[in-house]
Design an enzyme around this catalytic site. Structure first.
Site, mmCIF file in Angstrom:
data_model
loop_
_atom_site.group_PDB
_atom_site.id
_atom_site.type_symbol
_atom_site.label_atom_id
_atom_site.label_comp_id
_atom_site.label_asym_id
_atom_site.label_seq_id
_atom_site.Cartn_x
_atom_site.Cartn_y
_atom_site.Cartn_z
ATOM 1 N N GLN A 130 38.801 29.153 -32.579
ATOM 2 C CA GLN A 130 38.620 29.984 -33.509
ATOM 3 C C GLN A 130 39.770 29.842 -34.374
ATOM 4 O O GLN A 130 40.724 30.231 -34.264
ATOM 5 C CB GLN A 130 38.372 31.458 -33.011
ATOM 6 C CG GLN A 130 38.110 32.474 -34.214
ATOM 7 C CD GLN A 130 38.118 33.848 -33.636
ATOM 8 O OE1 GLN A 130 38.378 33.971 -32.267
ATOM 9 N NE2 GLN A 130 38.113 34.912 -34.470
ATOM 10 N N GLY A 131 39.674 29.286 -35.830
ATOM 11 C CA GLY A 131 40.604 29.178 -36.509
ATOM 12 C C GLY A 131 40.623 30.282 -37.584
ATOM 13 O O GLY A 131 40.080 30.214 -38.850
ATOM 14 N N SER A 133 43.415 33.399 -37.613
ATOM 15 C CA SER A 133 44.965 33.974 -38.012
ATOM 16 C C SER A 133 45.793 32.862 -38.456
ATOM 17 O O SER A 133 45.839 31.638 -38.133
ATOM 18 C CB SER A 133 45.284 34.393 -36.600
ATOM 19 O OG SER A 133 44.776 35.444 -36.053
ATOM 20 N N SER A 165 43.440 30.049 -29.420
ATOM 21 C CA SER A 165 43.247 29.649 -27.957
ATOM 22 C C SER A 165 42.267 28.445 -27.915
ATOM 23 O O SER A 165 41.479 28.216 -28.768
ATOM 24 C CB SER A 165 42.366 30.958 -27.450
ATOM 25 O OG SER A 165 43.016 32.209 -27.617
ATOM 26 N N GLU A 248 33.557 39.085 -31.068
ATOM 27 C CA GLU A 248 34.846 38.925 -30.330
ATOM 28 C C GLU A 248 35.277 40.295 -29.605
ATOM 29 O O GLU A 248 35.874 40.351 -28.438
ATOM 30 C CB GLU A 248 35.998 38.710 -31.392
ATOM 31 C CG GLU A 248 37.418 38.299 -30.671
ATOM 32 C CD GLU A 248 38.344 37.999 -31.780
ATOM 33 O OE1 GLU A 248 39.396 37.397 -31.409
ATOM 34 O OE2 GLU A 248 37.876 38.312 -32.904
ATOM 35 N N GLU A 366 47.478 49.795 -35.521
ATOM 36 C CA GLU A 366 47.201 50.595 -36.690
ATOM 37 C C GLU A 366 45.979 50.265 -37.232
ATOM 38 O O GLU A 366 45.294 51.157 -38.063
ATOM 39 C CB GLU A 366 48.411 49.914 -37.422
ATOM 40 C CG GLU A 366 49.808 50.378 -36.908
ATOM 41 C CD GLU A 366 50.298 49.585 -35.645
ATOM 42 O OE1 GLU A 366 51.243 49.970 -35.238
ATOM 43 O OE2 GLU A 366 49.695 48.631 -35.349
#
Length: 381
Positions: A130-131, A133, A165, A248, A366
């Site tokens: 998964q691309g 971040s 990952s 996710e 947050e």
């Protein structure tokens, strides 16, 4: 569809699955979670686990039958992940494909994309990552700067992703990239399927504080991606990304975290000197509260799953549960390390170091509190 954990159908599914797991989880993995295996042996065990799940019909528990799945609902999905975790089953290399890429293709992909990718995902033949971040775009996912410029029948992708990952094993990447003007937040992103073996793709493992290298940096240098590999419309990638993120942070994560925390709770009791004949003492009382907090998590997860099975919205529960289990995991790891148990010192050191990231990945604490305040409680911004 099963809507209750107490239903005859759910109990029967649990018993069948439990019997199958007892005869199929590799003993070496069950004993030590793969810690006594080499990296190559771990990869092979996880690939073999993907193959076993597929052969037994457990690779796509909730996928629609027409796409190779079993067509079960949220209750069976939760039971599946809970029982796998209880049995000490390995995590297959195909996890990202089964949980994220596959359901996204089912929801937003073309018929051609589904025909090409879904079966290899289920069988474990092709691994996905998964691309999302980036160094400057984590919690603020709309700030991604990896650019996909249109050039006729292809996009040319350049940029960097991080904390990815399975990238060092992956065949394909579910990539969120910028295709429109930077100022059009949420309306300038597209979801692409990128070949991880294409020229211009570079993967660099990241060594973590725990000593492991489970994540990667991925660099894209003018990588050609066919326009046919776009999922959904151009600049509509934010909507597609929300499908990915919902999956996710779904049942699989909640079930696995509950079982992880249950194991930590038992270890805490053992380190505090808890035996059937030695119940009592301030130290024991101090750690027993964590067992209560873990049990509270279990009931909250089960209530949310049953609500989802009856057609309710999983989203409100998603943020609350992520906030709860991530902070509980840190609290328990700190408590375990503080007990000074020599026999399990290495366990607690590893758990403590690994837990530092739980309040960051999959949405920071947050961010979760903002979601709860604004979207669950309806408070003003």
């Amino acid at each position: 569809m099963t809507t209750s954990f107490g239903s005859p159908e759910a109990r029967a599914f649990r018993e069948r699955l439990r019997t199958w797991l007892a005869g199929n989880v590799p003993e070496a993995w069950r004993r030590a979670g793969g810690e006594d295996l080499t990296d190559d042996e771990v990869v092979e065990v996880r690939r073999e686990w993907d193959r076993r799940l597929f052969a037994a019909g457990y690779a796509g528990v909730t996928w629609p039958v027409e796409f190779g799945g079993r067509g079960f609902g949220p209750v069976e999905e939760y039971v599946f992940y809970e029982e796998c975790a209880r049995a000490g089953a390995p995590e297959g290399l195909g996890r990202v494909g089964r949980l994220l890429a596959g359901p996204t293709l089912i929801a937003h992909g073309t018929d051609e994309q589904r025909a090409r990718y879904l079966r290899p995902i289920l069988s474990g033949e092709e691994i996905w990552c998964q691309g999302f971040s980036e160094p400057g775009a984590g919690s603020d996912l709309a700030a991604v700067r990896t650019r996909a410029g249109r050039d006729g029948a292809v996009y040319r992708v350049s940029g960097q992703k991080t904390w990815t990952s399975f990238a060092h094993y992956a065949d394909w990447c579910l990539l969120l990239a910028l295709t429109g003007p930077a100022e059009l937040r949420h309306r300038n992103l597209s979801m692409l399927i990128v070949d991880m073996h294409a020229p211009g793709v570079t993967v660099r493992p990241i060594r973590q504080i725990s000593g492991r290298s489970e994540f990667n940096e991925v660099f894209f240098d003018d990588v050609e991606v066919p326009v046919a590999n776009r999922i959904g419309a151009e600049d509509d990638g934010w909507r597609v990304a929300m499908t990915v993120l919902t999956n996710e942070r779904g049942m699989a994560e909640a079930a696995n975290r509950y079982v992880d925390l249950m194991a930590d709770s038992r270890q805490l009791l053992e380190c505090a000197g808890h035996r059937p004949s030695r119940i009592g003492g301030d130290t024991l009382g101090g750690v027993e509260v964590y067992a209560d907090r873990v049990e509270a998590l279990r009931w909250q997860v089960m209530r949310a799953v049953e609500k989802s099975a009856r057609g309710g919205d999983w989203f409100p529960s998603m943020a609350v549960l992520k906030l709860y289990w991530s902070e509980l995991m840190q609290d328990m790891a700190s408590a375990g390390l503080g007990l000074g148990c020599a026999e399990h010192a290495s366990w607690w050191r590893r758990r403590y170091l690994e837990s530092r990231a739980t309040t960051i990945y999959s949405g920071t604490s947050e961010i979760q509190r903002n979601i709860i305040a604004e979207r669950v409680l309806g408070l003003p911004k």
